[in-house]
Design a protein around this motif. Structure first.
Motif, PDB file in Angstrom:
ATOM      1  N   ASN A 115      36.832  53.920  10.098  1.00  0.00           N
ATOM      2  CA  ASN A 115      35.965  53.113   8.725  1.00  0.00           C
ATOM      3  C   ASN A 115      34.632  53.515   8.661  1.00  0.00           C
ATOM      4  N   THR A 116      34.499  53.439   7.045  1.00  0.00           N
ATOM      5  CA  THR A 116      32.390  53.417   6.779  1.00  0.00           C
ATOM      6  C   THR A 116      31.666  52.743   7.467  1.00  0.00           C
ATOM      7  N   ILE A 117      30.711  52.695   7.609  1.00  0.00           N
ATOM      8  CA  ILE A 117      29.831  51.854   8.050  1.00  0.00           C
ATOM      9  C   ILE A 117      28.160  52.314   7.743  1.00  0.00           C
ATOM     10  N   ILE A 118      27.841  51.580   6.547  1.00  0.00           N
ATOM     11  CA  ILE A 118      26.587  51.929   5.805  1.00  0.00           C
ATOM     12  C   ILE A 118      25.659  50.673   6.678  1.00  0.00           C
ATOM     13  N   LEU A 119      24.490  51.496   7.425  1.00  0.00           N
ATOM     14  CA  LEU A 119      23.303  50.532   7.718  1.00  0.00           C
ATOM     15  C   LEU A 119      22.219  50.627   6.639  1.00  0.00           C
ATOM     16  N   ASN A 120      21.785  49.282   5.795  1.00  0.00           N
ATOM     17  CA  ASN A 120      20.809  49.134   4.620  1.00  0.00           C
ATOM     18  C   ASN A 120      19.548  50.280   5.474  1.00  0.00           C
ATOM     19  N   PRO A 121      18.486  50.530   5.003  1.00  0.00           N
ATOM     20  CA  PRO A 121      17.339  50.720   5.444  1.00  0.00           C
ATOM     21  C   PRO A 121      16.441  49.269   5.924  1.00  0.00           C
ATOM     22  N   GLY A 122      15.777  49.767   7.286  1.00  0.00           N
ATOM     23  CA  GLY A 122      15.394  48.760   7.954  1.00  0.00           C
ATOM     24  C   GLY A 122      15.505  48.948   9.278  1.00  0.00           C
ATOM     25  N   ILE A 123      14.722  47.653  10.375  1.00  0.00           N
ATOM     26  CA  ILE A 123      15.032  47.827  11.836  1.00  0.00           C
ATOM     27  C   ILE A 123      16.182  46.805  12.162  1.00  0.00           C
ATOM     28  N   TYR A 124      17.018  47.483  13.316  1.00  0.00           N
ATOM     29  CA  TYR A 124      18.370  46.804  13.761  1.00  0.00           C
ATOM     30  C   TYR A 124      17.690  46.499  15.126  1.00  0.00           C
ATOM     31  N   VAL A 125      17.457  45.584  15.608  1.00  0.00           N
ATOM     32  CA  VAL A 125      17.493  45.361  17.213  1.00  0.00           C
ATOM     33  C   VAL A 125      18.221  44.941  17.823  1.00  0.00           C
ATOM     34  N   MET A 126      19.827  45.149  18.452  1.00  0.00           N
ATOM     35  CA  MET A 126      20.229  45.349  19.820  1.00  0.00           C
ATOM     36  C   MET A 126      19.343  44.082  20.500  1.00  0.00           C
ATOM     37  N   ASP A 127      20.310  43.026  21.125  1.00  0.00           N
ATOM     38  CA  ASP A 127      19.519  41.814  21.682  1.00  0.00           C
ATOM     39  C   ASP A 127      20.134  41.615  22.548  1.00  0.00           C
ATOM     40  N   GLY A 128      20.433  42.612  23.976  1.00  0.00           N
ATOM     41  CA  GLY A 128      21.351  42.020  25.036  1.00  0.00           C
ATOM     42  C   GLY A 128      22.638  42.609  24.737  1.00  0.00           C
ATOM     43  N   GLY A 129      22.727  43.594  24.144  1.00  0.00           N
ATOM     44  CA  GLY A 129      23.657  43.931  24.124  1.00  0.00           C
ATOM     45  C   GLY A 129      23.982  45.816  24.012  1.00  0.00           C
ATOM     46  N   ASP A 130      24.896  46.296  23.750  1.00  0.00           N
ATOM     47  CA  ASP A 130      24.945  47.928  23.056  1.00  0.00           C
ATOM     48  C   ASP A 130      24.917  47.582  21.817  1.00  0.00           C
ATOM     49  N   PHE A 131      24.734  49.350  21.829  1.00  0.00           N
ATOM     50  CA  PHE A 131      24.986  49.599  20.494  1.00  0.00           C
ATOM     51  C   PHE A 131      26.493  51.326  20.046  1.00  0.00           C
ATOM     52  N   LEU A 132      27.400  50.238  19.885  1.00  0.00           N
ATOM     53  CA  LEU A 132      28.652  50.971  20.335  1.00  0.00           C
ATOM     54  C   LEU A 132      29.536  51.438  19.174  1.00  0.00           C
ATOM     55  N   ILE A 133      29.595  52.675  19.428  1.00  0.00           N
ATOM     56  CA  ILE A 133      30.914  53.105  18.219  1.00  0.00           C
ATOM     57  C   ILE A 133      31.822  53.925  18.519  1.00  0.00           C
ATOM     58  N   ARG A 134      32.607  53.552  17.982  1.00  0.00           N
ATOM     59  CA  ARG A 134      33.740  54.342  18.504  1.00  0.00           C
ATOM     60  C   ARG A 134      34.317  54.579  17.446  1.00  0.00           C
ATOM     61  N   GLU A 142      19.816  55.606   5.722  1.00  0.00           N
ATOM     62  CA  GLU A 142      18.818  56.248   5.492  1.00  0.00           C
ATOM     63  C   GLU A 142      17.590  55.265   5.858  1.00  0.00           C
ATOM     64  N   GLY A 143      16.931  55.679   6.579  1.00  0.00           N
ATOM     65  CA  GLY A 143      15.410  54.788   6.802  1.00  0.00           C
ATOM     66  C   GLY A 143      15.475  54.248   7.740  1.00  0.00           C
ATOM     67  N   VAL A 144      16.407  53.720   8.953  1.00  0.00           N
ATOM     68  CA  VAL A 144      16.811  53.172   9.352  1.00  0.00           C
ATOM     69  C   VAL A 144      16.451  53.212  11.375  1.00  0.00           C
ATOM     70  N   THR A 145      15.453  52.289  11.660  1.00  0.00           N
ATOM     71  CA  THR A 145      15.583  52.310  13.305  1.00  0.00           C
ATOM     72  C   THR A 145      16.376  51.568  13.815  1.00  0.00           C
ATOM     73  N   ILE A 146      17.045  51.585  15.454  1.00  0.00           N
ATOM     74  CA  ILE A 146      17.601  51.154  16.140  1.00  0.00           C
ATOM     75  C   ILE A 146      17.217  51.176  17.191  1.00  0.00           C
ATOM     76  N   ILE A 147      16.943  49.624  17.576  1.00  0.00           N
ATOM     77  CA  ILE A 147      16.304  49.408  18.593  1.00  0.00           C
ATOM     78  C   ILE A 147      16.872  48.613  20.218  1.00  0.00           C
ATOM     79  N   LEU A 148      16.741  49.036  21.027  1.00  0.00           N
ATOM     80  CA  LEU A 148      17.771  48.061  22.560  1.00  0.00           C
ATOM     81  C   LEU A 148      16.367  47.460  23.061  1.00  0.00           C
ATOM     82  N   THR A 149      16.898  45.972  22.970  1.00  0.00           N
ATOM     83  CA  THR A 149      15.968  45.442  24.053  1.00  0.00           C
ATOM     84  C   THR A 149      16.490  44.068  24.519  1.00  0.00           C
ATOM     85  N   ASN A 150      16.131  43.665  25.514  1.00  0.00           N
ATOM     86  CA  ASN A 150      16.682  41.872  25.866  1.00  0.00           C
ATOM     87  C   ASN A 150      15.902  41.261  25.974  1.00  0.00           C
ATOM     88  N   THR A 151      16.137  39.606  25.420  1.00  0.00           N
ATOM     89  CA  THR A 151      14.796  38.829  25.621  1.00  0.00           C
ATOM     90  C   THR A 151      15.080  38.014  27.175  1.00  0.00           C
TER      91      THR A 151
END
Length: 269
Positions: A115-134, A142-151
């Motif tokens: 598939n095609t996945i488009i991330l609009n510009p901005g900050i993406y916070v992964m809270d308590g999980g993966d950024f899993l792309i297969r 474009e203009g994207v930050t991906i942050i991984l954390t756990n609250t």
């Protein structure tokens, strides 16, 4: 830092810095062809077999450690995710196009199929999980930050990109996360977690991948897309393994990615 197998790097205007004091802080083997401008190691390096070449313009072993250029950057304060929200997560399957917007993704994001996945510009916070792309297809942002954390309600996630998907990500040009493509919370425990960005298609990152307390495996297959890639790619991790034919952009002159290379200087009488 390790390079194993067939790895070609042509980065005469860039550098490699390793803060480990081990005598094999840089471990090289296989059919490698590495070309750097400056190499700085707190320890030393070893060529362990193969027909490899390790070339550089300047070389410093047993040197002072390089400072962390992002030591002041913190994870944004967000509302903690609930355990039920963590379990739901965000899953993208099937064909077609999926467009995502910045925000907090409880339980992370997972994608599969073609598939095609488009991330609009901005900050993406992964809270308590993966950024899993297969799977196949594309992932573009474009203009994207991906942050991984756990609250607290989930577990510490990881970046895991694999398959035959073309990845094209560029960091914001301004703001707190200018130049930052992927940022893993430095409070993540040091328990040998591996973040993987590999595949049989291009992985083109214009920005820094910052994983200070975990390991990073980075690679991909360079195709015709790589020939026109003019980004600036910098990798900061506890350990870095390169394999395959990774594409590292070296066009950093006007990039918002911070400089790496200030060393700790100790003055004595």
């Amino acid at each position: 830092f390790s390079a194993v197998g067939t790895v070609d790097i042509f980065a005469e205007t860039c550098g490699l810095a390793v803060n480990s004091t081990d005598e094999e802080a840089i471990d090289l083997s296989g059919n490698i062809d590495l070309n750097f401008g400056t190499v700085t190691i707190a320890g030393d390096y070893a060529l362990n077999g193969g027909a490899g070449e390790f070339n550089y313009q300047t070389f410093h072993s047993h040197a002072s450690r390089v400072l962390d250029p992002y030591a002041d950057l913190e994870v944004p304060v967000t509302t903690p995710c609930s355990a039920s929200a963590i379990r739901r997560g965000t899953s993208i399957t099937g064909s077609g196009t999926a467009t995502l917007n910045p925000g907090v993704y409880c339980g992370g994001i997972s994608a599969s199929s073609t598939n095609t996945i488009i991330l609009n510009p901005g900050i993406y916070v992964m809270d308590g999980g993966d950024f899993l792309i297969r799977g196949g297809g594309t992932l573009r942002g474009e203009g994207v930050t991906i942050i991984l954390t756990n609250t607290g309600a989930g577990s510490w996630g990881r970046v895991n990109i694999s398959g035959n998907r073309v990845i094209e990500l560029s960091a914001p040009e301004s703001g707190s996360y200018a130049g930052v493509s992927i940022f893993v919370d430095r409070d993540a425990p040091e328990d040998a977690v591996n973040h993987t960005m590999t595949g049989t298609a291009d992985i083109l990152i214009d920005g820094v991948i910052y994983i200070p307390s975990h390991n990073l495996t980075f690679g991909g297959t360079a195709t015709s897309l790589a020939d026109s890639f003019a980004g600036c790619t910098k990798l900061i991790a506890q350990s870095i393994w390169l394999h395959g034919t990774p594409v590292l952009g070296t066009d950093c002159e006007d990039s918002p990615v911070r400089e790496i290379g200030n060393r700790v200087v100790k003055l004595t009488n």
